[in-house]
Design an enzyme around this catalytic site. Structure first.
Site, short mmCIF file in Angstrom:
data_model
loop_
_atom_site.label_atom_id
_atom_site.label_comp_id
_atom_site.label_asym_id
_atom_site.label_seq_id
_atom_site.Cartn_x
_atom_site.Cartn_y
_atom_site.Cartn_z
N LYS A 128 39.24 54.26 15.86
CA LYS A 128 39.20 53.30 14.74
C LYS A 128 37.75 52.89 14.50
O LYS A 128 36.99 52.68 15.45
CB LYS A 128 40.06 52.07 15.06
N GLU B 266 35.19 50.37 11.89
CA GLU B 266 35.17 49.25 10.94
C GLU B 266 34.27 49.57 9.76
O GLU B 266 33.11 49.96 9.94
CB GLU B 266 34.64 47.98 11.63
N GLU C 106 42.29 43.02 8.24
CA GLU C 106 42.18 41.80 9.04
C GLU C 106 41.80 40.59 8.18
O GLU C 106 40.82 40.63 7.43
CB GLU C 106 41.14 42.02 10.16
#
Ligand code: KIV
Length: 278
Positions: free
Chosen positions: A127, A129, A196
């Site tokens: 993952k 960001e 998020e």
């Protein structure tokens, strides 16, 4: 008749979760559960409890190492955590965060970091960001056959750019950019996106726009799945109290009670008793 068929449709059993299973879940309207784990013992319990995705998050920097931010954790440390997790897991898909500094400089460096994670820990996906600013790095990693999960909205590795952990993309311009980034991440081949701390209407919009699963944390319930940090949902952390967090236990107090009792028993000579020795 149609209603009857929909209601009687049996839930698919997944022996092993793959990126394809996650796409199927989204198509079938089955919500995806995701939770963090950073060690063998915890991951064993998380996996047998039926969680679909285990995230070896760089939140380890906070909850394991005690740093204020996720920035200090290193690639070697992430590999160490992921190696313990992967040895425990039989069903879940294991996704590992590429830590700050291991992918931002250039696509070649990003690929090298992703390969180290896959090769040295045996994990299933990584993952990263960010959106358009890391597009080339994501493309390079996916081209090498490594599944990538995106992460948009509040991206804690950029905390010093944001200055605060408050809700992201409340303004129209940032919301527009977030939607564009999500569409781009799908187009270049990401298998899922974490969203998020964004407004739930925006998260719902993104979830409708892309075919890949959108997993929310503080993004409302009109997304394809949810993720939480295990220390938070088990109530091991006391100071962190965002609105989106549901605590399923109060382990901080329970552990405190148990450990205090043990300490008292040792000091009083009550432990071990005659049956607890050889
Ligand atoms: O590191 C982490 O735990 C995460 C989740 C909060 C999504 O990225």
């Amino acid at each position: 008749m149609l209603i009857y068929l929909r209601m009687s449709k049996a839930k698919k059993e997944y022996k092993r979760i793959t990126v394809k299973s996650l796409l199927d879940m989204k198509m079938d309207g089955e919500k995806i559960s995701m939770l963090t784990a950073y060690d063998f013992t915890t991951a064993t319990i998380v996996d047998i409890s039926g969680i679909d995705i285990i995230l070896v998050g760089d939140s380890a920097s906070n909850v394991i190492a005690g740093h204020e931010t996720t920035l200090p954790i290193t690639l070697d440390q992430m590999i160490y955590h992921a190696s313990g997790v992967i040895r425990a897991v039989k069903r879940a898909l294991v996704v590992v965060d590429l830590p700050f500094g291991s992918y931002q400089s250039d696509p070649k460096g990003a690929l090298k970091s992703a390969i180290r994670i896959m090769k040295e820990s045996g994990s299933h996906a990584v993952k990263l960001e960010g959106g358009k600013e890391i597009k080339d790095s994501i493309k390079r990693i996916i081209k090498a056959g490594i599944p990538v999960m995106g992460h948009l909205g509040l991206t804690p590795q950029s905390i010093y750019k944001f200055g605060t952990y408050t809700v992201r993309a409340k303004e129209e311009e940032e919301a527009k950019q977030l939607i564009e980034d999500a569409i781009m991440l799908e187009k270049i081949g990401c298998f899922a996106i974490v969203l998020e701390k964004v407004p739930s209407d925006l998260a719902a919009k993104v979830t409708k726009k892309v075919k890949i699963p959108v997993i929310g944390i503080g993004a409302g319930n009109k997304v394809d799945g949810q993720v939480l940090v295990i220390h938070d949902m088990l109530g091991m952390t006391k100071e962190f109290n965002p609105r989106f967090l549901r605590r399923y236990m109060n382990l901080y107090d329970d552990m405190n009670k148990a450990i205090s009792k043990y300490s008292k028993d040792v000091k009083s000579g009550n432990f071990p008793n005659s049956k607890e020795q050889y």
